[in-house]
Design a protein around this motif. Structure first.
Motif, short mmCIF file in Angstrom:
data_model
loop_
_atom_site.label_atom_id
_atom_site.label_comp_id
_atom_site.label_asym_id
_atom_site.label_seq_id
_atom_site.Cartn_x
_atom_site.Cartn_y
_atom_site.Cartn_z
N GLN A 230 8.71 -6.29 -10.47
CA GLN A 230 8.40 -5.60 -9.10
C GLN A 230 6.89 -5.37 -8.83
O GLN A 230 6.71 -5.25 -7.66
N TYR A 231 5.99 -5.50 -9.74
CA TYR A 231 4.46 -5.23 -9.35
C TYR A 231 3.88 -6.76 -9.52
O TYR A 231 2.83 -6.64 -9.48
N ASP A 232 4.74 -7.95 -9.50
CA ASP A 232 3.94 -9.23 -9.65
C ASP A 232 3.22 -9.57 -8.50
O ASP A 232 1.74 -9.89 -8.62
N LYS A 233 3.74 -9.36 -7.06
CA LYS A 233 2.79 -9.35 -6.13
C LYS A 233 1.22 -8.54 -6.30
O LYS A 233 0.35 -9.15 -5.80
N VAL A 234 1.51 -7.42 -6.38
CA VAL A 234 0.44 -6.72 -6.56
C VAL A 234 -0.55 -7.03 -7.68
O VAL A 234 -1.77 -7.26 -7.37
N LEU A 235 0.15 -7.23 -8.74
CA LEU A 235 -0.88 -7.78 -9.88
C LEU A 235 -1.58 -9.04 -9.48
O LEU A 235 -2.47 -9.50 -10.23
N TYR B 286 2.26 -0.90 -0.63
CA TYR B 286 3.04 -0.19 -0.08
C TYR B 286 4.66 -0.49 -0.29
O TYR B 286 5.49 0.18 -0.32
N GLN B 287 4.69 -2.06 -0.66
CA GLN B 287 6.18 -2.58 -1.06
C GLN B 287 6.79 -2.08 -2.20
O GLN B 287 7.85 -2.41 -2.50
N THR B 288 5.95 -1.42 -3.22
CA THR B 288 6.50 -1.10 -4.55
C THR B 288 6.71 0.44 -4.24
O THR B 288 6.33 1.15 -3.54
N ASP B 289 6.82 1.16 -5.49
CA ASP B 289 7.02 2.35 -5.82
C ASP B 289 5.72 2.83 -6.54
O ASP B 289 5.86 3.95 -6.91
N TYR C 297 -4.21 7.71 -3.75
CA TYR C 297 -5.55 8.43 -3.20
C TYR C 297 -6.27 7.46 -2.81
O TYR C 297 -6.57 7.43 -1.39
N TYR C 298 -6.39 6.35 -3.25
CA TYR C 298 -7.37 5.44 -2.72
C TYR C 298 -6.84 4.82 -1.54
O TYR C 298 -7.38 4.17 -0.77
N VAL C 299 -5.59 4.56 -1.62
CA VAL C 299 -5.08 3.77 -0.29
C VAL C 299 -4.90 4.64 0.73
O VAL C 299 -5.13 4.32 1.97
N ARG C 300 -4.45 5.87 0.68
CA ARG C 300 -4.08 6.77 1.60
C ARG C 300 -5.02 7.57 2.18
O ARG C 300 -5.17 7.70 3.36
#
Length: 126
Positions: A3-8, A48-51, A89-92
């Motif tokens: 589920q985190y592959d795209k982010v990673l 944003y597409q992950t948990d 925090y850093y994203v929002r």
């Protein structure tokens, strides 16, 4: 971990990215803002597409860290819950502190977060 592959997949990009991931825009009668690159915007979208986004991040950070804590100092030892709160925090906070993403790229904060996430995920799969 899938589920985190795209982010990673942004680890390499964020490990070498420079401040050119965004440029400040100054227009008369408008507050300055940053025009971010497509690649960085895509990274934020994937987060944003992950948990990984934590709706209670401010409450969690306030209850677990000193008020004047520098969040980046806690990344290397953060557990999954704290890491989510720091990332959120850093994203929002970009919407309240224009240019925060530039700082997070320049100081390799996003890179450190993703590397720590990978480390945690590898530990959990052993």
């Amino acid at each position: 971990m899938q589920q985190y592959d795209k982010v990673l997949s942004y680890i390499d990009y964020l490990s070498t990215a420079t401040e050119e991931v965004g440029t400040w825009v100054h227009k008369p009668h408008i507050l300055p803002y940053v025009n971010y690159s497509q690649e960085l915007s895509s990274f934020i979208h994937e987060v944003y597409q992950t948990d990984l986004m934590d709706t209670e991040y401010l409450t969690y950070l306030e209850s677990h860290l000193p008020r004047d804590a520098k969040l980046a100092d806690y990344i290397d030892t953060a557990d999954f819950r704290l890491l989510r709160a720091i990332l959120t925090y850093y994203v929002r906070q970009e919407r309240f502190c224009e240019g925060l993403w530039l700082e997070a790229v320049r100081d390799r904060i996003f890179s450190k977060i993703l590397n720590r996430l990978l480390q945690i995920l590898k530990q959990d799969t052993l």
